[in-house]
Design a protein around this motif. Structure first.
Motif, short mmCIF file in Angstrom:
data_model
loop_
_atom_site.label_atom_id
_atom_site.label_comp_id
_atom_site.label_asym_id
_atom_site.label_seq_id
_atom_site.Cartn_x
_atom_site.Cartn_y
_atom_site.Cartn_z
N LEU A 33 -99.74 44.09 -30.85
CA LEU A 33 -100.34 44.39 -32.15
C LEU A 33 -99.29 44.83 -33.16
O LEU A 33 -99.32 44.43 -34.33
N TYR A 34 -98.36 45.67 -32.71
CA TYR A 34 -97.32 46.17 -33.62
C TYR A 34 -96.44 45.02 -34.12
O TYR A 34 -96.12 44.95 -35.32
N PHE A 35 -96.09 44.10 -33.23
CA PHE A 35 -95.20 43.01 -33.63
C PHE A 35 -95.88 42.02 -34.56
O PHE A 35 -95.32 41.65 -35.60
N VAL A 36 -97.11 41.58 -34.21
CA VAL A 36 -97.74 40.51 -34.98
C VAL A 36 -98.31 40.99 -36.31
O VAL A 36 -98.55 40.17 -37.21
N THR A 37 -98.51 42.29 -36.46
CA THR A 37 -99.07 42.81 -37.72
C THR A 37 -98.04 43.50 -38.61
O THR A 37 -98.22 43.56 -39.83
N LYS A 38 -96.96 44.01 -38.01
CA LYS A 38 -96.01 44.78 -38.82
C LYS A 38 -94.56 44.36 -38.59
O LYS A 38 -93.90 43.86 -39.50
N ALA A 39 -94.04 44.59 -37.39
CA ALA A 39 -92.62 44.36 -37.12
C ALA A 39 -92.24 42.90 -37.31
O ALA A 39 -91.19 42.60 -37.91
N GLY A 40 -93.06 41.98 -36.79
CA GLY A 40 -92.76 40.56 -36.90
C GLY A 40 -92.69 40.07 -38.34
O GLY A 40 -91.69 39.46 -38.75
N PRO A 41 -93.75 40.29 -39.14
CA PRO A 41 -93.70 39.87 -40.55
C PRO A 41 -92.54 40.49 -41.32
O PRO A 41 -91.93 39.82 -42.16
N GLN A 42 -92.23 41.75 -41.05
CA GLN A 42 -91.10 42.40 -41.72
C GLN A 42 -89.78 41.75 -41.32
O GLN A 42 -88.89 41.55 -42.15
N PHE A 43 -89.64 41.42 -40.04
CA PHE A 43 -88.43 40.75 -39.55
C PHE A 43 -88.25 39.38 -40.17
O PHE A 43 -87.12 38.97 -40.49
N MET A 44 -89.36 38.65 -40.38
CA MET A 44 -89.28 37.29 -40.88
C MET A 44 -89.22 37.20 -42.40
O MET A 44 -88.89 36.15 -42.94
N GLU A 45 -89.52 38.28 -43.09
CA GLU A 45 -89.60 38.24 -44.55
C GLU A 45 -88.35 37.67 -45.22
O GLU A 45 -88.45 36.80 -46.10
N PRO A 46 -87.13 38.09 -44.84
CA PRO A 46 -85.94 37.54 -45.50
C PRO A 46 -85.39 36.27 -44.81
O PRO A 46 -84.34 35.78 -45.18
N ARG A 47 -86.10 35.78 -43.81
CA ARG A 47 -85.59 34.66 -43.01
C ARG A 47 -86.43 33.40 -43.20
O ARG A 47 -87.60 33.48 -43.57
N LYS A 48 -85.80 32.27 -42.89
CA LYS A 48 -86.53 31.01 -42.89
C LYS A 48 -87.34 30.90 -41.60
O LYS A 48 -86.96 31.45 -40.57
N PRO A 49 -88.45 30.17 -41.64
CA PRO A 49 -89.26 30.03 -40.42
C PRO A 49 -88.52 29.26 -39.33
O PRO A 49 -87.78 28.32 -39.62
N PHE A 50 -88.72 29.68 -38.10
CA PHE A 50 -88.14 28.97 -36.96
C PHE A 50 -88.96 27.71 -36.67
O PHE A 50 -90.17 27.69 -36.88
N GLU A 51 -88.31 26.68 -36.16
CA GLU A 51 -89.02 25.44 -35.81
C GLU A 51 -89.83 25.62 -34.53
O GLU A 51 -91.03 25.41 -34.50
N LEU A 52 -89.15 25.94 -33.43
CA LEU A 52 -89.79 26.27 -32.14
C LEU A 52 -90.64 25.14 -31.56
O LEU A 52 -91.56 25.40 -30.79
N LYS A 53 -90.33 23.90 -31.90
CA LYS A 53 -91.17 22.79 -31.43
C LYS A 53 -91.16 22.66 -29.92
O LYS A 53 -92.20 22.46 -29.29
N LYS A 54 -89.97 22.80 -29.31
CA LYS A 54 -89.88 22.68 -27.86
C LYS A 54 -90.67 23.79 -27.17
O LYS A 54 -91.34 23.56 -26.15
N LEU A 55 -90.59 25.00 -27.72
CA LEU A 55 -91.34 26.12 -27.16
C LEU A 55 -92.84 25.88 -27.28
O LEU A 55 -93.61 26.16 -26.34
N ILE A 56 -93.27 25.35 -28.42
CA ILE A 56 -94.69 25.07 -28.63
C ILE A 56 -95.19 24.03 -27.64
O ILE A 56 -96.26 24.19 -27.03
N LEU A 57 -94.42 22.96 -27.45
CA LEU A 57 -94.81 21.91 -26.52
C LEU A 57 -94.89 22.45 -25.09
O LEU A 57 -95.84 22.16 -24.35
N ALA A 58 -93.88 23.24 -24.70
CA ALA A 58 -93.87 23.81 -23.35
C ALA A 58 -95.06 24.75 -23.15
O ALA A 58 -95.72 24.73 -22.10
N HIS A 59 -95.33 25.58 -24.16
CA HIS A 59 -96.45 26.52 -24.08
C HIS A 59 -97.78 25.79 -23.93
O HIS A 59 -98.58 26.13 -23.05
#
Length: 266
Positions: A33-59
């Protein structure tokens, strides 16, 4: 021997502490909950989105394979009788049934924890709009329901009815996600009706699960606190998916009606 007089085999006494001590689960869900609602969005704010296509397919692939395994195990544990959801069932008729009952419950615990990765991927791809309250509630509550299955279930293998339905839905859903991740945009657009149908299937699943509750309560008995929590979660999920379905459908209908209107400038 008649089914009603067969002995009820008890749970093994050596259930690992990770499944019995709620603090393990609470810690993981708290960090989630902490990561997906607060820490994660704050971490990504100054960054470009990750692609993660291989991770998505594997998942998605692992989710499909895992759910097929779950379906097979539920059918074995219940001797293919799980669809008679109103019947009372013990944990198992043989030591092998009991062993696989708990092995499957443990597997489900880790499987539901692995599904939390889906939200993490949304955050890392800066798709925070997909991290809805319904999405978080769904993933959060399914982990707690598996904890209840392991520690508080008094309805034997009948409790696997909702697991079977959910696994069938997930095979369809994650197969769609896998195809959508590799297909071109035109093909994905052609699959739009499938996406809508998946939501209908999900609501049907919750309706069937709620139909089982009074049967198990009246015919087999169920602790009131377990009944209250389980029913509240399922009703909450049903309402959430229904609200999402009606909202999305109205938006689509509104867009279609707007595009079909004659241009006022002509």
């Amino acid at each position: 021997m008649e089914a009603s007089t067969s002995p009820i085999l008890q749970a093994p006494v050596d259930i690992p502490v990770v499944y019995t001590d709620p603090w393990y689960m609470i810690t993981v869900l708290g960090l989630y909950l902490y990561f997906v609602t607060k820490a994660g969005p704050q971490f990504m704010e100054p960054r470009k989105p990750f692609e993660l296509k291989k991770l998505i397919l594997a998942h998605n692939f692992l989710q499909v394979v895992s759910c097929i395994y779950v379906i097979n195990e539920v059918l074995f544990i219940t001797d293919n009788g799980i669809f008679y959801f109103w019947e009372c069932r013990d944990i198992g008729r043989t030591p092998e049934h009991v062993r696989r009952y708990y092995s499957l419950a443990y597997f489900l615990f880790w499987l539901k924890l692995s599904e939390l990765l889906e939200t993490v991927i949304f955050v890392l791809r800066k798709k925070q709009n997909q991290v809805s309250k319904l999405h978080i509630f769904h993933h959060f509550s399914t982990v707690t329901l598996v904890y209840v299955l392991i520690n508080l279930n008094t309805n034997g293998s009948a409790a696997y009815f909702c697991v079977l339905l959910n696994s069938i839905v997930h095979v369809i859903m994650y197969s769609y996600y896998f195809v959508a991740a590799v297909a071109d945009k035109s093909f994905v657009q052609a699959l739009t009706p499938v996406k809508k149908s998946i939501t209908v299937i999900q609501m049907t699943q919750f309706a069937l699960i709620l139909a089982q509750v009074p049967c198990q309560l009246v015919l087999c008995g169920m602790p009131p606190y377990v009944l209250l929590y389980f029913t509240t979660v399922i009703i909450g999920m049903f309402y959430g998916f229904y609200d999402f379905y009606t909202s999305a459908y109205k938006v689509m209908q509104r867009r279609k009606s707007q595009t079909s209107l004659p241009d006022a400038k002509q």
